[in-house]
Design an enzyme around this catalytic site. Structure first.
Site, PDB file in Angstrom:
ATOM      1  CB  THR A 133      -0.893   0.048   1.247  1.00 44.37           C
ATOM      2  OG1 THR A 133      -0.046   0.127   2.389  1.00 44.37           O
ATOM      3  CG2 THR A 133      -1.761  -1.179   1.356  1.00 44.37           C
ATOM      4  CD  GLU A 175      -4.834  -2.311   2.870  1.00 45.84           C
ATOM      5  OE1 GLU A 175      -5.311  -1.853   1.803  1.00 45.84           O
ATOM      6  OE2 GLU A 175      -4.128  -1.631   3.629  1.00 45.84           O
ATOM      7  CE  LYS A 188     -11.453  14.147  13.319  1.00 47.02           C
ATOM      8  NZ  LYS A 188     -10.311  14.081  12.400  1.00 47.02           N
ATOM      9  CD1 TRP A 214     -16.107  15.034  12.748  1.00 51.09           C
ATOM     10  CD2 TRP A 214     -16.264  13.042  11.738  1.00 51.09           C
ATOM     11  NE1 TRP A 214     -15.413  14.130  13.501  1.00 51.09           N
ATOM     12  CE2 TRP A 214     -15.494  12.902  12.918  1.00 51.09           C
ATOM     13  CE3 TRP A 214     -16.493  11.918  10.927  1.00 51.09           C
ATOM     14  CZ2 TRP A 214     -14.959  11.677  13.306  1.00 51.09           C
ATOM     15  CZ3 TRP A 214     -15.968  10.707  11.315  1.00 51.09           C
ATOM     16  CH2 TRP A 214     -15.205  10.583  12.496  1.00 51.09           C
TER      17      TRP A 214
HETATM   18  P1  ADP Z   1      -3.459   3.403  -1.425  1.00 48.00           P
HETATM   19  O1  ADP Z   1      -2.328   2.465  -1.407  1.00 48.00           O
HETATM   20  O2  ADP Z   1      -3.201   4.704  -2.092  1.00 48.00           O
HETATM   21  O3  ADP Z   1      -4.212   3.546  -0.132  1.00 48.00           O
HETATM   22  P2  ADP Z   1      -5.730   1.946  -2.351  1.00 48.00           P
HETATM   23  O4  ADP Z   1      -6.166   1.820  -3.747  1.00 48.00           O
HETATM   24  O5  ADP Z   1      -5.605   0.732  -1.548  1.00 48.00           O
HETATM   25  O6  ADP Z   1      -4.400   2.709  -2.478  1.00 48.00           O
HETATM   26  O7  ADP Z   1      -6.629   3.020  -1.613  1.00 48.00           O
HETATM   27  C1  ADP Z   1      -7.794   2.660  -0.948  1.00 48.00           C
HETATM   28  C2  ADP Z   1      -8.545   3.881  -0.513  1.00 48.00           C
HETATM   29  O8  ADP Z   1      -8.930   4.685  -1.618  1.00 48.00           O
HETATM   30  C3  ADP Z   1      -9.842   3.594   0.189  1.00 48.00           C
HETATM   31  O9  ADP Z   1      -9.632   3.255   1.529  1.00 48.00           O
HETATM   32  C4  ADP Z   1     -10.594   4.903   0.014  1.00 48.00           C
HETATM   33  O10 ADP Z   1     -10.223   5.866   0.968  1.00 48.00           O
HETATM   34  C5  ADP Z   1     -10.135   5.371  -1.333  1.00 48.00           C
HETATM   35  N1  ADP Z   1     -11.141   5.057  -2.356  1.00 48.00           N
HETATM   36  C6  ADP Z   1     -11.137   4.034  -3.219  1.00 48.00           C
HETATM   37  N2  ADP Z   1     -12.223   4.076  -4.022  1.00 48.00           N
HETATM   38  C7  ADP Z   1     -12.948   5.155  -3.647  1.00 48.00           C
HETATM   39  C8  ADP Z   1     -14.191   5.737  -4.071  1.00 48.00           C
HETATM   40  N3  ADP Z   1     -14.900   5.233  -5.072  1.00 48.00           N
HETATM   41  N4  ADP Z   1     -14.618   6.840  -3.429  1.00 48.00           N
HETATM   42  C9  ADP Z   1     -13.916   7.382  -2.408  1.00 48.00           C
HETATM   43  N5  ADP Z   1     -12.751   6.883  -1.976  1.00 48.00           N
HETATM   44  C10 ADP Z   1     -12.262   5.784  -2.577  1.00 48.00           C
END
Ligand code: ADP
Length: 542
Positions: free
Chosen positions: A185, A330, A439, A444
């Site tokens: 990640t 994940e 916040k 929020w």
């Molecule tokens: P990174 O390694 O950059 O975290 P990921 O692809 O695993 O890459 O990122 C996952 C995160 O991306 C999610 O936990 C969420 O916050 C954000 N995310 C993914 N898809 C969406 C979506 N459709 N809308 C809003 N946030 C998203």
């Protein structure tokens, strides 16, 4: 009593065996890194994967060894995954957009033995090689004719490398829970952490993606996975497309609007998937040139929230259905998909687009819940938001080498780090990432909602909202805007556009214009950078 059915392990190579047998002539079409377009059928992809498997085996790569890839989406990268996993070794996709120090860190952490890399990345690898302590050999994904002069250790052209082996080789058999893929990640804080997929989780996730309720692919589909193989398994398309026998169009290194449009049209693409920034490029290109889309039916948009203006542009102007999706590395990675359930089929206009702004409902194999900070489940009323938690057979149970310790709660749920609502119809909507939510006076404010609204202004190309320190309210929203080329929006016109469309106390306290917004390696707005830039910013209301 156990059932009396065969124990047929869910191994990844069974996917390419199936594709070769049932869809052998169906093509994988690629824009090669060398330049020209390239075509190959699934039967030949399998043959070449077998040759790579044999060659790796002959070189002493064993069950559980890591073979890294630093490569774009092409047929060679695809077949390499099948070859590597076919002997029980592990593909480790390295995201070339990571910082150099992060690449060095993850490759050493993973103890990669071989690196398969595209021509594009030879200079990068040469620079990093002295610090990559475990790599024994560099295989460049090209042929002898294009092989560059290089200082990389034991460098060889991929075509020569697999050319020394034939395909008279049998896949190895092993437990379906055997590790298959490793993807770190991006880790906005601390070191990146390794997510370790298994054969079973990848096969189950691809099966879960096949129905129309998820991604939905048929052998008649022509799929363009723009989302890279190094971004969370290309959202499963590297497995789901061959499983369905769909034609794959691999975009190689060029992901700008003009290149994507050309690929979509010349290859009669029906389905595609990418993050919003890529689609932003395509939509801008079509707006500038007046070009249309003639074959595309569905696009999957995820990785960041899909702005309403994007969904409406695709659907109303170009006749392409948008399916919003959410997930994370994940989760293999898809966790929710926004299709319209039949009971909501009556929704029209604004009500329909309100629904399409949601990230959708969980496909089979994903269970989700929202909780408060103490872990108590919250009501699914579409209004109450809480920490989003998930479990399922393709969700991580821990990180590689135990980094981060235990990551599951007492019921086996993984905390996604996202804040969300779930409505009575089961639709989940992300409010924000827990660390990005603003916040203000104990309440929020969703940065995502404000960003989505701001990009609806005709002169705004991209928008980001961050919390800035405020003496009375703790934090207040600051809107950071990139104007469309040639446009000169003012602070007042943007605020006037937002006024009345959101609660009054959500209105940004100020608007600033920047030439560019920083992005992470997976195309997300880099809020940490923006927060640093505007650390000392004084709001006019402060
Ligand atoms: P990174 O390694 O950059 O975290 P990921 O692809 O695993 O890459 O990122 C996952 C995160 O991306 C999610 O936990 C969420 O916050 C954000 N995310 C993914 N898809 C969406 C979506 N459709 N809308 C809003 N946030 C998203």
């Amino acid at each position: 009593m156990l059932g009396l059915m065969q124990d047929w392990p869910l191994l990844i190579h069974k996917i390419i065996d199936h594709a070769a047998r049932q869809h052998g002539a169906r093509k994988v079409v690629s824009r090669s890194v060398e330049g020209p377009m390239h075509e190959i059928g699934y039967a030949d992809v399998r043959r070449r994967a077998l040759r790579l498997a044999r060659r790796l085996d002959a070189d002493g790569i064993r069950l559980g060894d890591r073979v890294a890839t630093l490569a774009w989406n092409t047929w060679r990268h695809l077949e390499a995954w099948y070859g590597i996993t076919g002997i029980g070794a592990i593909y480790h996709t390295v995201n070339p957009r990571l910082f150099e120090d992060q690449i060095v860190y993850i490759m050493n952490h993973a103890e990669d033995r071989i690196l398969l890399l595209d021509l594009t990345f030879v200079p990068l690898a040469e620079k990093l090689a002295p610090r990559l302590t475990t790599v024994e050999r560099y295989v460049i994904l090209t042929d002898a004719a294009h092989m560059p002069k290089t200082s990389l250790k034991n460098a060889v052209a991929y075509e020569d490398y697999i050319g020394e082996a034939d395909e008279d080789f049998a896949w190895r058999e092993f437990d379906e829970r055997t590790a298959a893929g490793l993807c770190y990640t991006s880790g906005t804080t601390g070191h990146p952490k390794g997510v370790l997929y298994s054969h079973r989780s990848n096969v189950l996730h691809a099966l879960a993606m096949l129905p129309l309720e998820a991604i939905g692919l048929a052998s008649s589909d022509r799929v363009l996975p723009i989302v890279p193989l190094f971004h969370a398994n290309s959202w499963s398309l590297a497995f789901a497309a061959p499983m369905a026998g769909a034609t794959m169009i691999m975009p190689g290194a060029r992901l700008d609007g003009a290149s994507v449009h050309e690929l979509l049209e010349t290859n009669a693409v029906t389905v595609s998937a990418a993050v919003p920034t890529v689609w932003l490029g395509l939509l801008a290109y079509m707006e500038q040139t007046g070009k249309r889309l003639t074959t595309l039916k569905r696009v999957y948009i995820g990785g960041s929230a899909c702005p309403r203006a994007m969904t409406e542009a695709f659907e109303k102007k170009y006749g392409v259905t948008v399916v919003h999706a959410w997930g994370m590395t994940e989760m293999s990675p898809i966790g929710s998909v926004c299709h319209v359930k039949p009971e909501l089929g009556h929704l029209r206009d604004d009500a329909l687009y309100d629904l399409k702004m949601k990230q959708g409902y969980a496909p089979f194999t994903i269970e989700m819940k929202i909780t408060d900070d103490s872990g108590r489940a919250l009501p699914e009323d579409g209004k109450t938001f809480g920490r989003l938690k998930v479990r399922g057979p393709a969700v991580s149970s821990g990180y590689f080498r135990g980094e981060g310790g235990n990551i599951l709660d007492g019921e086996g749920y993984f905390d996604t780090g996202d804040v969300a609502t779930i409505d009575p119809d089961g639709y989940m909507q992300i409010t924000d990432r827990a660390k990005d939510v603003i916040k203000s006076g104990g309440e929020w404010i969703s940065s995502i909602d404000l960003e989505n609204l701001a990009v609806g202004h005709p002169d705004v190309a991209e928008a980001a909202v961050i919390g800035v320190r405020h003496p009375k309210w703790d934090e207040r929203p600051l809107l950071v805007v990139v104007a469309k080329p040639g446009a000169n929006p003012t602070r007042e016109s943007i605020l006037a556009y937002m006024e009345g469309r959101i609660a009054k106390w959500w209105m940004p306290d100020d608007v600033v214009f920047v030439p560019e917004i920083p992005h992470t390696a997976t195309g997300k707005i880099q809020k940490t950078e923006l927060r640093k830039t505007f650390e000392a910013y004084r709001l006019p209301t402060a």
